[in-house]
Write an enzyme that holds these catalytic residues in place. Structure first.
Site, PDB file in Angstrom:
ATOM      1  N   HIS A   1      -9.821  -5.927   9.752  1.00  0.00           N
ATOM      2  CA  HIS A   1     -10.492  -5.723   8.469  1.00  0.00           C
ATOM      3  C   HIS A   1     -11.883  -5.124   8.660  1.00  0.00           C
ATOM      4  O   HIS A   1     -12.755  -5.299   7.823  1.00  0.00           O
ATOM      5  CB  HIS A   1     -10.640  -7.045   7.710  1.00  0.00           C
TER       6      HIS A   1
ATOM      7  N   GLU B   1       0.822  -1.206   0.000  1.00  0.00           N
ATOM      8  CA  GLU B   1       0.000   0.000   0.000  1.00  0.00           C
ATOM      9  C   GLU B   1       0.858   1.259   0.000  1.00  0.00           C
ATOM     10  O   GLU B   1       0.491   2.269  -0.602  1.00  0.00           O
ATOM     11  CB  GLU B   1      -0.937   0.009   1.214  1.00  0.00           C
TER      12      GLU B   1
END
Lengths: 425, 332
Positions: B133, B64
Site C-alpha cells: 500500500h 479493480e
C-alpha cells in the site's frame, strides 16, 4: 604481463604524493620487497617496496614531482617481458592500499572509467579522466587535457580546471589563435571588443568605430569569417571559447563587449564563460535569445553563386533597402568566394542554425549578469525578430530603434554609438 | 480573481476540481471503491455524492479490473469517467484494461475514437501502510505509449492538472502522493487548467539541477535552502508530467548548471531518474556535464512497515543535501 609501479595511496585522505627519491634506475634488478622509491605526502615520508621481483624499466616521474595517486611511475619486467606500448587505464586497476568506496542505498553508480581515444599529445591518453564539459572546453580552447591537473576525484579534470588553464595561459590555446584580431583604434584603458554577425567580418565596424571617441577598439573575425582561418565549430560555446582564447593571447584581460547577431550570441556565450572579465555588454539584434531566424537568408547567403543572387538576400538586412550599396554586396560576396570559407560557413550554419532554427538559447546568460547590459534592436528586423527581446531580465535595457532593420550599426550608427558610449562611461 | 491568497489542501483542491468538472460537463462522473457516502479512502471525494447523486458518484464493487473495464467502456461511449483507486498499488489488478485496452484503442482503431479517461492513484510511502500500500509505480505507466502520466506536487497544480486531465481526449494516469493530501497552498478560484506536458522550475539556480517529482520536489527545495548557506545554488525542476516528459526544460537547465541529480521515490532502478539521466546524456547537455549524474531513488526492496526503515528506504532531505555537496564539490 609487466607489473606496474604506481603512486600508492598510503592514507585515506591522500590524493597525490611527491616523489622524494628513486633508489633504482632503469635496468636495475629488484627483488620483491626491496625499497624502490620514497614518497612524501602532506603528513609523512614513506618508502615504497617493489611489488614483485624483476627488472625496473620505463621510470617516469622526476624527484620532486607531485603526481596523483594511481599514476604510473614505471614498470617491473619479468624475464622475457617488454615495456607495454600503452599503460593501462590508471582507474581500471586498484591499488592494494585503496579502500573500496563506500556505497549507500542512494549512491550513484560509480562512473565508468573514461577511455576515450583522444587525439592528444604528450602523456598517455588512455589514462585521461575528464568530464564532458572539460573535454568540450579544452577542445574549444585548444588546451591539452593531459597537461592539466584535475581537481576532481582521482584526478578527474573538470570544467573549472580547464577554464583556470585558459585564464592562466594567455599565450596558450590553438583554437582562436588563428582568429584575425585588429586593433581598430589603439588607446589606453579597457578596450571595446566588437563581434560581427554571420557572413560579415570586422571590416564592417568602420563607421561605428569612427563615432566612438577615446576608447580602444578591437575587431575580431569569427572562425570561418574574414581573415580568420577555417575551423570546425561544434557549438556556440566553441565560437566563444575561440574568441576568449584569442583575447587571452592578446593579453586582453577586461573588456567591453559588443556583439551583433551571431556575434551577439557569441557575446552571450562569453558572458557565461568569462563574466568576471566583462565591463559592459551591448547586443545588437543578437542571436541566442529565441528559436526563430530567417532561414532563407542564412541559406541564401551560403548558396549564393554571384553578387546578383546574393543581393536580394542582403536586402533583407535593411529597413531602407536604398542603403544596400554595391560595395556592401561586393564585400559580402568576397566572404563567399573561397570554397573553403563557404564550406566553413555552411558547416557553421548547419551546427548553429539547423533547418532555419537557432539551436542554442543563451537567454539564461543574461540572468544575474552584473555589468551594464543593453539590447538594441531595429523595429523592422527581418532576420531575427524583435520579439526575442521580450521577457529579458529587468536590469537589461532594451532600445528599439525606429525604421531600422537588422544592421542597426549601419542604419542608425549615431544612436548605437551614443548608447555604446553610455555603457562605457 | 477574488481572494487571491485563498489556501486549500491538496485533497480539497482535487475535490474542488472534481466538482467544477462535474458542474461544467454532465458527461463527467466518478467511480471508485468507497468514494460515495464514505467519501473515499483518503476523503478526497468527500460529500460530492450529496451534490451530484449516486449516478455520478458511483461506488464500485471491490474489483479493480471490473471497475476499470466499465470506465474504459464508458469513455469509449463519450462519457468522461474519473476512476479512483484506493491505493495505486491496486493498479496491478487493473493493468489489462489500462495497458492493453485504454492505451491502445485510439491507435488500433486508426484514431477513430479515443478513451477520455482519468485514473486517480493515491501513491507513495510514509503512512506506515507497508509493502502493498506504499509503492510509487508511476514509471510502470510512463513506459506505456498511449497513456499520459502526471504527478502534481502542489494543490494549485493538482486542481489545474486534474481539470486538464478530464478535458483530455486520452487516458491520463493521475498520481497523488498521499503525504501531499494535507499540504496547503494557494489555489486560484474557478475553472482553470494547467498543461499536462510541462515541467516547472520551482527554484532557479546555477550550480546543479535537481529534477524531482511529487513529494520529492518539496524535499529538494528544503535541501536547496540548506545548501544555499554554503554558497551552493540549486535549480529545482518539478517534472509534473512523466509522459510526455518536458525534455527541453531539463536539457536547458543542465546546460546551464552542468550537473544533474534526479530524485524520485519509486525504485531507483528503471525509474524516472533513469529516464531523465539517459535523456540528458543523449542530448546537447552531454558536453556540458561536469560531474557524473546522481540518481536518488527508492531502495531496491519492498517498502518496510517499520517506520524508521520505511523512511530509510526512500530519499530524504539529508540524502539530497549530501548528493548536492558531492556533485558540486567534485566528490563523485
Amino acid at each position: 604481463m609487466a607489473t606496474e609501479v604506481i603512486m600508492p595511496r598510503v592514507d585515506m585522505d591522500m590524493t597525490e604524493g611527491k616523489i622524494a627519491f628513486w633508489y633504482v634506475k632503469n635496468g636495475d634488478a629488484v627483488t620483491k620487497g626491496q625499497v624502490i622509491f620514497e614518497i612524501e605526502t602532506d603528513k609523512a615520508t614513506m618508502e615504497v617496496d617493489a611489488p614483485v621481483t624483476g627488472t625496473i624499466d620505463g621510470i617516469q616521474g622526476a624527484v620532486g614531482e607531485s603526481v596523483l595517486v594511481g599514476t604510473n611511475l614505471g614498470w617491473i619486467l619479468a624475464a622475457g617481458e617488454s615495456l607495454p606500448t600503452q599503460t593501462p587505464d590508471a582507474t581500471a586497476q586498484t591499488t592494494p592500499q585503496t579502500e573500496p568506496e563506500k556505497v549507500t542505498a542512494f549512491d550513484a553508480t560509480p562512473a565508468a572509467a573514461t577511455n576515450e581515444p583522444a587525439a592528444m599529445s604528450g602523456a598517455d591518453p588512455s589514462a585521461l579522466r575528464a568530464t564532458p564539459l572539460a573535454r568540450s572546453l579544452a577542445h574549444a580552447n585548444g588546451i591539452d587535457l593531459l597537461s592539466l591537473p584535475g581537481s576532481g576525484p582521482n584526478g578527474r579534470v573538470q570544467g573549472a580546471d580547464v577554464m583556470h588553464a585558459v585564464r592562466q595561459t594567455p599565450m596558450g590555446g590553438d583554437a582562436g589563435s588563428d582568429l584575425h584580431l585588429n586593433w581598430i583604434v589603439r588607446a589606453e584603458g579597457i578596450p571595446l571588443v566588437l563581434l560581427h554577425g554571420f557572413g560579415a567580418d570586422q571590416g564592417g565596424w568602420r563607421n561605428l568605430a569612427a563615432q566612438i571617441k577615446g576608447v580602444a577598439i578591437i575587431g575580431i573575425d569569427l572562425p570561418n569569417h574574414g581573415k580568420s582561418g577555417s575551423s570546425t565549430i561544434g557549438s556556440l560555446d566553441d565560437v566563444a571559447a575561440a574568441v576568449v582564447s584569442r583575447l587571452n593571447r592578446e593579453g586582453v584581460k577586461e573588456f567591453h563587449l559588443l556583439g551583433h547577431s551571431l556575434g551577439g550570441a557569441t557575446a552571450l556565450a562569453m558572458a557565461e564563460m568569462v563574466s568576471s572579465r566583462l565591463r559592459s555588454l551591448t547586443l545588437l539584434a543578437p542571436a541566442g535569445l529565441g528559436a526563430d531566424i530567417n532561414g532563407g537568408f542564412i541559406d541564401g547567403l551560403c548558396r549564393a553563386n554571384s553578387e546578383a543572387s546574393l543581393k536580394p538576400w542582403l536586402a533583407e538586412l535593411f529597413h531602407d533597402e536604398r542603403l544596400l550599396s554595391s560595395s556592401f554586396v561586393a564585400t559580402a560576396y568576397k566572404q563567399l568566394e573561397s570554397v573553403q570559407k563557404r564550406e566553413g560557413l555552411r558547416a557553421m550554419a548547419k551546427v548553429l542554425m539547423p533547418d532555419g532554427t537557432q539551436a542554442t538559447s543563451k537567454r539564461t546568460a543574461l540572468e544575474g549578469l552584473a555589468v551594464p547590459t543593453k539590447v538594441i534592436w531595429g523595429n523592422d528586423d527581418r532576420i531575427i525578430p524583435l520579439k526575442h527581446a521580450q521577457g529579458l531580465p529587468g536590469r537589461v535595457a532594451l532600445h528599439v530603434l525606429k525604421n531600422v532593420g537588422h544592421l542597426s550599426y549601419i542604419e542608425a550608427t549615431d544612436d548605437v554609438a551614443a548608447l555604446l558610449m553610455e555603457q562605457m562611461r | 480573481m477574488s481572494n487571491e491568497m485563498r489556501e486549500l489542501s491538496y485533497s480539497q483542491a482535487i475535490q474542488e476540481a472534481l466538482g467544477l468538472a462535474m458542474e461544467r460537463d454532465e458527461r463527467v462522473f466518478l467511480m471508485g471503491e468507497d468514494i460515495g457516502v464514505y467519501g473515499g479512502a483518503f476523503q478526497v471525494t468527500g460529500d460530492l455524492i450529496h451534490r451530484f447523486g449516486e449516478d455520478r458518484v458511483m461506488d464500485t464493487p471491490i474489483s479493480e479490473l471490473a471497475g476499470a473495464g466499465v470506465a474504459v467502456g464508458a469513455a469509449l461511449l463519450n462519457r468522461r469517467p474519473v476512476y479512483e483507486f484506493q491505493f495505486s498499488d491496486f493498479a496491478a489488478l487493473a493493468m489489462e484494461q489500462i495497458v492493453n485496452q485504454a492505451a491502445k484503442i485510439r491507435f488500433m482503431l486508426g484514431g477513430k475514437t479515443s478513451v477520455p479517461l482519468v485514473m486517480r492513484f493515491p501513491c507513495g510511502s510514509g503512512t506506515g501502510a507497508a509493502a502493498q500500500h506504499s509503492q510509487s509505480l508511476e514509471s510502470w505507466f510512463a513506459h506505456v505509449p498511449g497513456l499520459k502520466v502526471v504527478q502534481p506536487s502542489t494543490p494549485a497544480d493538482a486542481k489545474g492538472m486534474l481539470l486538464a486531465a478530464i478535458e483530455d481526449p486520452d487516458p491520463v494516469m493521475f498520481f497523488e502522493h498521499k503525504l501531499l493530501y494535507k499540504m496547503k497552498g494557494h489555489v486560484p478560484e474557478g475553472y482553470y487548467t494547467e498543461p499536462l506536458n510541462q515541467a516547472k522550475i520551482r527554484r532557479q539556480g546555477s550550480d546543479v539541477t535537481i529534477v524531482a517529482s511529487a513529494i520529492m520536489v518539496h524535499k529538494a527545495l528544503e535541501a536547496a535552502a540548506i545548501v544555499e548557506k554554503e554558497g551552493i545554488s540549486v535549480e529545482v525542476i518539478d517534472l509534473r508530467s512523466l509522459r510526455p516528459m518536458d525534455y527541453s526544460t531539463l536539457i536547458d537547465s543542465v546546460c546551464k548548471t552542468t550537473r544533474l541529480i534526479c530524485v524520485y521515490e519509486g525504485t531507483k532502478q528503471f525509474g524516472i531518474g533513469t529516464e531523465v539521466a539517459a535523456a540528458i546524456v543523449e542530448s546537447a547537455a552531454f558536453d556540458r556535464l561536469d560531474a557524473p549524474i546522481i540518481r536518488l531513488g527508492g531502495a531496491d526492496c519492498p517498502l518496510p512497515y517499520n517506520p524508521e526503515l520505511e523512511k530509510a528506504a526512500v530519499p530524504q532531505v539529508p540524502n539530497i543535501v549530501e548528493a548536492i555537496r558531492r556533485s558540486v564539490k567534485g566528490r563523485i
